[in-house]
Design a protein around this motif. Structure first.
Motif, PDB file in Angstrom:
ATOM      1  N   PHE A  50       1.551  -7.081   4.606  1.00 10.49           N
ATOM      2  CA  PHE A  50       2.887  -7.387   5.101  1.00 10.49           C
ATOM      3  C   PHE A  50       3.151  -6.550   6.353  1.00 10.49           C
ATOM      4  CE2 PHE A  50       2.649  -7.779   0.548  1.00 10.49           C
ATOM      5  CZ  PHE A  50       3.152  -9.053   0.318  1.00 10.49           C
TER       6      PHE A  50
ATOM      7  N   HIS B 159       9.497 -12.146  -0.822  1.00  7.78           N
ATOM      8  CA  HIS B 159       9.189 -11.421   0.410  1.00  7.78           C
ATOM      9  C   HIS B 159      10.271 -10.389   0.718  1.00  7.78           C
ATOM     10  CE1 HIS B 159       6.415 -14.798   0.845  1.00  7.78           C
ATOM     11  NE2 HIS B 159       5.748 -14.048   1.711  1.00  7.78           N
TER      12      HIS B 159
ATOM     13  N   PHE C 292       1.291 -12.889  -5.318  1.00  3.32           N
ATOM     14  CA  PHE C 292       0.689 -12.563  -4.031  1.00  3.32           C
ATOM     15  C   PHE C 292      -0.827 -12.397  -4.127  1.00  3.32           C
ATOM     16  CE2 PHE C 292       5.034 -11.043  -2.862  1.00  3.32           C
ATOM     17  CZ  PHE C 292       5.201 -11.871  -1.767  1.00  3.32           C
TER      18      PHE C 292
ATOM     19  N   ILE D  21       9.517 -10.510   8.386  1.00  6.14           N
ATOM     20  CA  ILE D  21       8.293 -10.076   7.713  1.00  6.14           C
ATOM     21  C   ILE D  21       7.212 -11.120   7.907  1.00  6.14           C
ATOM     22  CG2 ILE D  21       8.918 -11.075   5.466  1.00  6.14           C
ATOM     23  CD1 ILE D  21       7.633  -8.527   4.205  1.00  6.14           C
ATOM     24  N   HIS D  22       6.008 -10.654   8.242  1.00  6.30           N
ATOM     25  CA  HIS D  22       4.837 -11.521   8.405  1.00  6.30           C
ATOM     26  C   HIS D  22       3.859 -11.167   7.288  1.00  6.30           C
ATOM     27  CE1 HIS D  22       6.081 -12.682  12.532  1.00  6.30           C
ATOM     28  NE2 HIS D  22       6.598 -11.471  12.521  1.00  6.30           N
ATOM     29  N   ARG D  23       3.351 -12.181   6.605  1.00  2.00           N
ATOM     30  CA  ARG D  23       2.485 -11.972   5.458  1.00  2.00           C
ATOM     31  C   ARG D  23       1.103 -12.540   5.708  1.00  2.00           C
ATOM     32  NH1 ARG D  23       3.650 -16.039   2.714  1.00  2.00           N
ATOM     33  NH2 ARG D  23       1.713 -16.913   3.500  1.00  2.00           N
TER      34      ARG D  23
ATOM     35  N   CYS E 237       2.077  -2.760   5.439  1.00  2.82           N
ATOM     36  CA  CYS E 237       1.779  -2.502   4.026  1.00  2.82           C
ATOM     37  C   CYS E 237       0.544  -3.292   3.613  1.00  2.82           C
ATOM     38  CB  CYS E 237       2.965  -2.897   3.154  1.00  2.82           C
ATOM     39  SG  CYS E 237       2.625  -2.832   1.380  1.00  2.82           S
TER      40      CYS E 237
ATOM     41  N   ALA F 168      -1.846 -10.031  10.207  1.00  3.71           N
ATOM     42  CA  ALA F 168      -1.702  -9.848   8.767  1.00  3.71           C
ATOM     43  C   ALA F 168      -2.846 -10.515   8.010  1.00  3.71           C
ATOM     44  CB  ALA F 168      -0.353 -10.395   8.304  1.00  3.71           C
TER      45      ALA F 168
ATOM     46  N   LEU G  54       6.282  -5.688   8.838  1.00  5.20           N
ATOM     47  CA  LEU G  54       7.736  -5.764   8.904  1.00  5.20           C
ATOM     48  C   LEU G  54       8.213  -5.228  10.245  1.00  5.20           C
ATOM     49  CD1 LEU G  54      10.368  -6.403   7.345  1.00  5.20           C
ATOM     50  CD2 LEU G  54      10.320  -4.032   6.516  1.00  5.20           C
TER      51      LEU G  54
ATOM     52  N   VAL H 125       9.639  -7.341  -1.348  1.00  8.57           N
ATOM     53  CA  VAL H 125       8.573  -6.522  -0.760  1.00  8.57           C
ATOM     54  C   VAL H 125       9.105  -5.735   0.435  1.00  8.57           C
ATOM     55  CG1 VAL H 125       6.339  -6.577   0.398  1.00  8.57           C
ATOM     56  CG2 VAL H 125       6.749  -8.059  -1.568  1.00  8.57           C
ATOM     57  N   ALA H 126       9.905  -6.376   1.281  1.00  9.19           N
ATOM     58  CA  ALA H 126      10.458  -5.691   2.448  1.00  9.19           C
ATOM     59  C   ALA H 126      11.330  -4.512   2.024  1.00  9.19           C
ATOM     60  CB  ALA H 126      11.262  -6.679   3.300  1.00  9.19           C
TER      61      ALA H 126
ATOM     62  N   ALA I  46      -2.946  -8.531  -0.222  1.00  9.80           N
ATOM     63  CA  ALA I  46      -1.834  -9.092   0.546  1.00  9.80           C
ATOM     64  C   ALA I  46      -1.392  -8.040   1.549  1.00  9.80           C
ATOM     65  CB  ALA I  46      -0.672  -9.476  -0.366  1.00  9.80           C
TER      66      ALA I  46
END
Length: 550
Positions: A189, A216, A247, A197-199, A280, A171, A191, A219-220, A187
Motif C-alpha cells: 500500500f 482500504h 488481501f 491509497i494505491h494498492r 506499507c 505498488a 499512501l 489499512v490507511a 500486499a
C-alpha cells in the motif's frame, strides 16, 4: 555429540561410494557413530542414480565419500560428472583409496573438483573430522549461494520498483518482490499526503476479487496510526480482528494462507525523513515467522519503495496541475455554430504519460464554420503552452481572413518566428453550411475523413508540410470538397490510432473501416471511435466531427 572434546556442528547425510562391501560397512559404522546418516552405493552408476533420486526429492546428501577405484568409472570421473550438474555441483566430494597412491593421483582428485583426499585405513577420528570439515565447507558455500541468490532477488525487486512509471505500477512491483523474498502472498500500500491509497498485490493473488473501499480505508488508518509523526522503517503485527481479510488470498479459499485462518498480518512500513508518502509491505504471519535476513531484506525493499514513491507522487501532482491547465486552455463549450452540429472529444494520455499539445477549435466566421485540429510535436508543458498560442493566433487571424490556406501560412510564420525549432501538425477546414462547400488545408496532419451514412468513408486528398519546419517549402492550395447533408467530416489527432510497431497507413485504414460502420450522428461517431481505439493510449487524443444542419 562430541569426539575427543570437539562438538559436532550438525548431523549430516554422507553418501559412501565403495565397491568393497566390508569397506562400505566399516566406513558407514564410523560415520554413524559420529551421528551422521549414511547412504551406500557400490559403483559410480549407482551413486549417480541415488543422487538423481535425492535431487528430485529435494534431499541431497551433505558429503560424498568416493573411492577412486570404482568398477565402472574412476572416482575422479564420478566427481567430474557430479560437478557438471549445477544442483549437485555444490556437494563436497572426499576421495579415498585403500591402495597406496602417488601424489599425482591425489592431485587428480582435487583437479576433478574434489575438496579433500583421505588415505585409508585411517583412524576413525580422522575420517570423522575430514567429513565434518567437508560438510561445514559445503554448508558455507550453500549458504553463500542462497544469500547471493536472495540478494540478486532483492536487487531485481528494487530495480522493478525504480522502473515503475506510476504509483500503481510501483505498488504491484513491490508486492511481487515482497512475495518472492518471503515466499508468501503479499500486499503493498502506498499512501499519499492527500489520503489517496494505491494498492499492489503479488501476481498469484492479483486475478481474484479484492476487498472494497472500506477495507482500504482501514489499512490507511492503521498505516497512519503506526507511523504517526515517525519516519524511517518500522515493523508491526496486526491481529486478525483489526486486519481486513481478502488481501493475501480470496476470502473462503482453501490453503494454509487463507485469510479466514490467519491470526495476524505482519507490516513493514517506511517513510522518508522529509517524505510525504507512506509505504506499507504486508505479508501473512505464520508460526515460524520470517528469518532475520528475510526481514532485513523486506526492510530494504520498503525503504527503496518509499524512495521511488516520492518523485512519482510529485510527478502525478505536477501532471494533474498541468492537465488542469491544459484542459482550461481548451474550450469547455463550443460557440454557436449556425447551420452545423459539431462535437469534440478530448482524452489525455494514460496516467504515466506526459501531457501533450493536442488541440481543437471550432469558430464561426462570415464565410462559414472554421474547424481545426492539431498537435504540437512533443510531450511537455512547453508543448501545451505553444498549443495555446496557436489557438489564440488562429482565433485572431480568422477575423481578418478565415481561408484555411491563408491561416496555415500565417500560423506557420508565427511559429517559426516565436518558437524556432518547434513543429506542429494541423488541419483546417472552412465549411459553408448552406452549400456544403468545404475548403481544407493540411499541414502534416492526418487528413479529414468524410463518413457517409450509407456505410462508406474516404479520406480527403489534402496534404502539406508541417508547420514550423522552416525549409521554405510551398504550401499547396486548399483542397475543395462538397459535404452532403448526410455526410460527417471527422478530424482526429494521431494519438487515437498511432500504435508503436504498426504502420500508420494500416492504422488509418482501421480507422476508416470503423468510422464507416459507426452509428449515425456525430456524437455516436466520436464515442464509437474512442471505444474502439482510445484505451490506454500513450498520447493525447482529440476528435472533432461536423455535420451540416442548415
Amino acid at each position: 555429540m562430541s569426539v575427543k572434546g570437539k562438538a559436532v556442528n550438525t548431523v549430516s547425510t554422507v553418501l559412501v561410494v565403495d565397491d568393497v562391501p566390508a569397506s562400505r560397512y566399516a566406513l558407514g559404522a564410523v560415520l554413524r557413530r559420529d551421528g551422521h546418516r549414511v547412504l551406500l552405493a557400490a559403483s559410480g552408476g549407482e551413486a549417480l542414480i541415488e543422487l538423481d533420486v535425492r535431487l528430485r526429492a529435494g534431499d541431497l546428501p551433505d558429503v560424498a565419500l568416493v573411492d577412486v577405484g570404482l568398477p565402472d568409472m574412476s572416482g575422479y570421473e564420478l566427481c567430474r560428472r557430479m560437478k557438471q550438474t549445477p544442483p549437485i555441483a555444490a556437494l563436497p566430494v572426499v576421495h579415498f583409496s585403500a591402495a597406496p597412491r602417488p601424489p599425482a593421483d591425489r592431485c587428480r582428485g582435487l583437479d576433478a573438483g574434489g575438496e579433500s583426499y583421505l588415505a585409508v585405513p585411517a583412524e576413525p577420528e580422522e575420517i570423522q573430522a575430514v567429513v565434518r570439515a567437508a560438510a561445514r565447507g559445503g554448508r558455507c558455500r550453500s549458504d553463500a549461494q542462497i544469500r547471493v541468490g536472495r540478494l540478486a532477488m532483492l536487487a531485481s525487486a528494487i530495480l522493478d520498483v525504480q522502473s515503475a512509471r506510476c504509483l500503481g505500477e510501483l505498488a504491484d512491483a513491490a508486492a511481487t518482490g515482497t512475495a518472492r523474498l518471503t515466499g508468501d502472498p503479499a500486499a503493498v500500500f502506498v499512501l499519499g499526503e492527500d489520503g489517496e491509497i494505491h494498492r499492489g498485490l503479488s501476481r498469484r493473488r492479483a486475478a481474484s476479487p479484492v476487498p472494497d473501499h472500506a477495507a482500504h480505508e482501514r489499512v490507511a488508518r492503521l498505516m497512519r496510526r503506526v507511523m504517526s509523526g515517525r519516519s524511517g522503517v518500522r515493523h508491526t503485527v496486526v491481529p486478525a480482528p483489526l486486519w481486513p481479510g481478502g488481501f493475501f488470498r480470496p476470502v473462503g479459499s482453501a490453503g494454509p494462507w487463507c485469510d479466514g485462518l490467519l491470526e495476524e498480518a505482519g507490516l513493514v512500513l517506511s517513510r522518508l525523513r522529509d517524505g510525504r508518502t507512506l509505504v506499507c509491505l504486508a505479508t501473512p504471519v505464520h508460526q515460524e515467522g520470517p528469518s532475520g535476513e528475510t526481514g532485513h531484506m523486506v526492510e530494504r525493499l520498503a525503504h527503496a519503495t518509499a524512495l521511488a514513491a516520492e518523485p512519482l507522487l510529485r510527478y502525478e501532482e505536477e501532471r494533474h496541475v498541468a492537465l488542469t491547465l491544459q484542459r482550461s486552455f481548451l474550450p469547455a463549450q463550443l460557440p454557436e455554430l449556425p447551420g452545423t452540429n459539431v462535437v469534440v472529444r478530448y482524452e489525455p494520455a494514460s496516467s504515466h504519460a506526459e501531457i501533450g499539445g493536442d488541440f481543437y477549435a471550432a469558430l464561426p466566421t462570415p464565410a462559414g464554420v472554421l474547424t481545426g485540429i492539431g498537435d504540437v510535436v512533443g510531450h511537455s508543458l512547453d508543448a501545451a503552452t505553444v498549443m495555446v498560442e496557436i489557438r489564440h493566433a488562429l482565433r485572431a487571424y480568422c477575423v481578418e481572413d478565415p481561408d484555411p490556406g491563408v491561416l496555415a501560412l500565417r500560423l506557420d510564420q508565427m511559429l517559426q518566428h516565436y518558437h524556432p525549432g518547434v513543429t506542429a501538425t494541423m488541419c483546417l477546414s472552412l465549411v459553408d453550411p448552406v452549400t456544403g462547400r468545404t475548403r481544407i488545408a493540411n499541414a502534416g496532419h492526418i487528413p479529414p475523413l468524410v463518413v457517409h451514412d450509407m456505410g462508406t468513408a474516404a479520406y480527403v486528398d489534402a496534404s502539406g508540410p508541417l508547420m514550423g519546419i522552416g525549409l521554405g517549402l510551398e504550401r499547396p492550395k486548399p483542397t475543395e470538397v462538397v459535404l452532403a447533408r448526410t455526410d460527417r467530416l471527422l478530424m482526429v489527432t494521431d494519438g487515437l490510432i498511432e500504435t508503436r510497431g504498426t504502420d500508420l497507413a494500416v492504422s488509418m485504414e482501421q480507422l476508416r473501416v470503423a468510422a464507416a460502420g459507426a452509428p449515425r450522428g456525430v456524437a455516436a461517431l466520436c464515442d464509437t471511435l474512442l471505444a474502439c481505439f482510445g484505451r490506454e493510449r500513450e498520447d493525447d487524443i482529440a476528435l472533432l466531427a461536423l455535420r451540416r444542419t442548415g
